[in-house]
Enzyme design. Structure first.
Site, PDB file in Angstrom:
ATOM      1  CE1 TYR A 148      57.365   0.682 -77.771  1.00  0.00           C
ATOM      2  CE2 TYR A 148      56.352   2.805 -77.326  1.00  0.00           C
ATOM      3  CZ  TYR A 148      57.426   1.956 -77.245  1.00  0.00           C
ATOM      4  OH  TYR A 148      58.569   2.370 -76.610  1.00  0.00           O
TER       5      TYR A 148
ATOM      6  CG  ASN B  12      61.443   6.894 -78.883  1.00  0.00           C
ATOM      7  OD1 ASN B  12      61.409   6.024 -79.755  1.00  0.00           O
ATOM      8  ND2 ASN B  12      62.103   6.714 -77.748  1.00  0.00           N
TER       9      ASN B  12
ATOM     10  CD  GLN C  60      46.781  18.923 -79.277  1.00  0.00           C
ATOM     11  OE1 GLN C  60      47.452  17.989 -79.708  1.00  0.00           O
ATOM     12  NE2 GLN C  60      45.938  18.774 -78.263  1.00  0.00           N
TER      13      GLN C  60
ATOM     14  CG  HIS D  61      51.194  16.877 -76.978  1.00  0.00           C
ATOM     15  ND1 HIS D  61      51.014  15.743 -76.240  1.00  0.00           N
ATOM     16  CD2 HIS D  61      49.963  17.234 -77.419  1.00  0.00           C
ATOM     17  CE1 HIS D  61      49.738  15.419 -76.225  1.00  0.00           C
ATOM     18  NE2 HIS D  61      49.071  16.307 -76.936  1.00  0.00           N
TER      19      HIS D  61
ATOM     20  CD  GLU E 243      47.381  14.972 -84.280  1.00  0.00           C
ATOM     21  OE1 GLU E 243      47.407  13.907 -83.639  1.00  0.00           O
ATOM     22  OE2 GLU E 243      48.180  15.904 -84.065  1.00  0.00           O
ATOM     23  CG  HIS E 244      43.987  17.526 -82.921  1.00  0.00           C
ATOM     24  ND1 HIS E 244      45.345  17.417 -82.668  1.00  0.00           N
ATOM     25  CD2 HIS E 244      43.420  16.397 -82.424  1.00  0.00           C
ATOM     26  CE1 HIS E 244      45.579  16.273 -82.042  1.00  0.00           C
ATOM     27  NE2 HIS E 244      44.437  15.627 -81.892  1.00  0.00           N
TER      28      HIS E 244
ATOM     29  CG  ASP F  27      43.824  15.141 -76.944  1.00  0.00           C
ATOM     30  OD1 ASP F  27      43.845  14.701 -78.100  1.00  0.00           O
ATOM     31  OD2 ASP F  27      44.454  16.154 -76.591  1.00  0.00           O
TER      32      ASP F  27
ATOM     33  CG  HIS G  96      45.553 -16.062-116.183  1.00  0.00           C
ATOM     34  ND1 HIS G  96      46.860 -16.405-115.980  1.00  0.00           N
ATOM     35  CD2 HIS G  96      45.177 -15.316-115.112  1.00  0.00           C
ATOM     36  CE1 HIS G  96      47.274 -15.889-114.833  1.00  0.00           C
ATOM     37  NE2 HIS G  96      46.270 -15.219-114.274  1.00  0.00           N
TER      38      HIS G  96
END
Length: 432
Positions: free
Chosen positions: A132, A216, A261, A264, A329-330, A363, A422
């Site tokens: 996606y 989204n 960042q 965004h 995240e970063h 990035d 078994h």
């Protein structure tokens, strides 16, 4: 800008930090119900439902699915049409991502025990993956490269890309990236209907084994709901960056790294940590000055004032403790000996070491993947990689002697669990 200021010496520091980091990733009831309805409809009616939702949400009234599939010739045309510097940048980034991904490939292995029993692991790629790519006002060719190239390096046989094209408008950079990355089929559909088509299949779009890529809230909710029918990469939250600095880096550099960042969206999070209070003041002043010249200044301002923070710590050891709690995240380590300091970090999606390593390089073109765990999930998650497009099968091949010895152990344990078939199955191979 009115950026929040915290100090670890404050008695209420941890509650304040918890409140700052809180982000509700669960969809509200209306979004959840809407997405469920779309998933059910696409699963039941296939192409017809996809066409209707594409006309409704993307304002692209296609007469047939054929109009929504991008032919290879159109991707070739886009690649030829984009300016030469853009094509070169895409190709250079793709090569660096591919080179890094080659190092991630899992390999099959096995060993034999003394009695001849073979044990091992067989690694195989997924058959078909759906990617996606976000559309709308922005174009994300970097997302194409970061998702598609590791899949192809893993050996995925078929990669299907879906990208919304509002009113039929498609970005040449995205199409060029699809061609460079080796996408097999590309459809101009988006939203929950695209996720449903990939997960369940339609008359035109084949069902995939895994879906990756950001989107989204409707896309994220759809991915959450189809998980189990297919695999997914992760449920991503807003972008995040944490910068730790000893006070010796140019404040303008640090302010712009935070902005990278924050621009965004308003929910993005940018945090600076330093033991130097005067440096925090200097970065705040630089941010106030630089935000005025940024094209996305209003978004940056909303992000920095709503979810950003400047955190004063006693020393860099305490900074590491705060970082490991945030699990960003970063993470930028703008320090003198960043490589050594990185050993203190247990939880972070990607670690950018040294004053010259801007997160923005990661990035686009450094090589490691930019699809990273957010919202503190770096405590238990990893960046997207080749391994996400491979799976492992255990190999077990018993010799007669090995089956006899293992059968004795298995029989005892099976009987202890009350699973007598078994036990009997294992016992048949035990030598008298």
């Amino acid at each position: 800008m009115n950026i929040q200021r915290f100090s670890t010496v404050d008695a209420d520091f941890r509650p304040k930090l918890n409140a700052l980091l809180a982000w509700e990733s669960v969809s509200d009831e209306q979004v959840f119900a809407t997405v469920q309805g779309i998933l059910r409809d696409v699963r039941a009616r296939g192409d017809a439902a996809v066409l209707e939702y594409t006309a409704r949400f993307d304002r692209f009234p296609a007469a047939s699915m054929a109009e929504l599939e991008i032919p290879a010739t159109r991707m070739d045309e886009a690649l030829a049409r984009i300016p030469a510097p853009q094509r070169e940048a895409l190709e250079q980034a793709a090569e660096r991502i591919r080179r890094y991904a080659e190092h991630q490939k899992l390999t099959s292995w096995s060993y034999r025990e003394a009695d001849g029993t073979l044990l091992g692991q067989q690694v195989t790629p997924l058959d078909r993956v759906g990617l996606y790519v976000p559309g709308g006002k922005a174009a994300y060719p970097s997302s194409v490269l970061m998702n598609a190239i590791p899949a192809k390096v893993a050996g995925v046989a078929e990669l299907i890309v879906v990208v919304p094209a509002p009113q039929g408008d498609l970005n040449d950079l995205v199409l060029a990236a699809c061609r460079i990355a080796g996408a097999d089929r590309v459809f101009t559909i988006g939203g929950a209907q695209a996720v449903a088509a990939l997960a369940y299949g339609t008359e035109t779009i084949p069902a995939v084994d895994k879906i990756t890529g950001p989107g989204n809230i409707f896309v994220a909710t759809a991915k959450r709901l189809v998980y189990g029918t297919v695999g997914i990469d992760m449920i991503a939250g807003p972008s995040e960056i944490v910068v730790v600095c000893d006070g010796q880096t140019d404040p303008d550099w640090i302010a712009m790294d935070l902005f990278s960042q924050a621009e965004h969206d308003e929910q993005a999070q940018a945090i600076l940590i330093s033991p130097d209070a005067a440096f925090l003041d200097a970065v705040a002043a630089a941010a106030d000055r630089l935000v005025e010249i940024m094209p996305r200044g209003e978004i940056i301002r909303a992000s920095m004032e709503g979810r950003g923070a400047l955190i004063h710590v006693r020393d860099l050891d305490e900074a590491a403790e705060v970082i490991n709690f945030i699990a960003p995240e970063h993470l930028e380590l703008s320090l003198e000996d960043a490589e050594a300091y990185a050993g203190k970090i247990r939880h972070a999606g990607a670690i950018f070491m040294g004053r010259y390593t801007a997160e923005a390089l990661g990035d686009y073109c450094a090589g490691p993947n930019h699809v990273l765990p957010t919202s503190r999930t770096a405590r238990f998650s990893s960046p997207l990689g080749v391994y996400d497009f491979q799976k492992r099968s255990s190999l077990i091949g018993c010799s007669a002697q090995g089956a006899s010895e293992l059968g004795k152990i298995a029989r005892v344990l099976a009987e202890g669990e009350g699973l007598f078939a078994h036990a009997a199955s294992a016992a048949y191979r035990v030598k008298d």
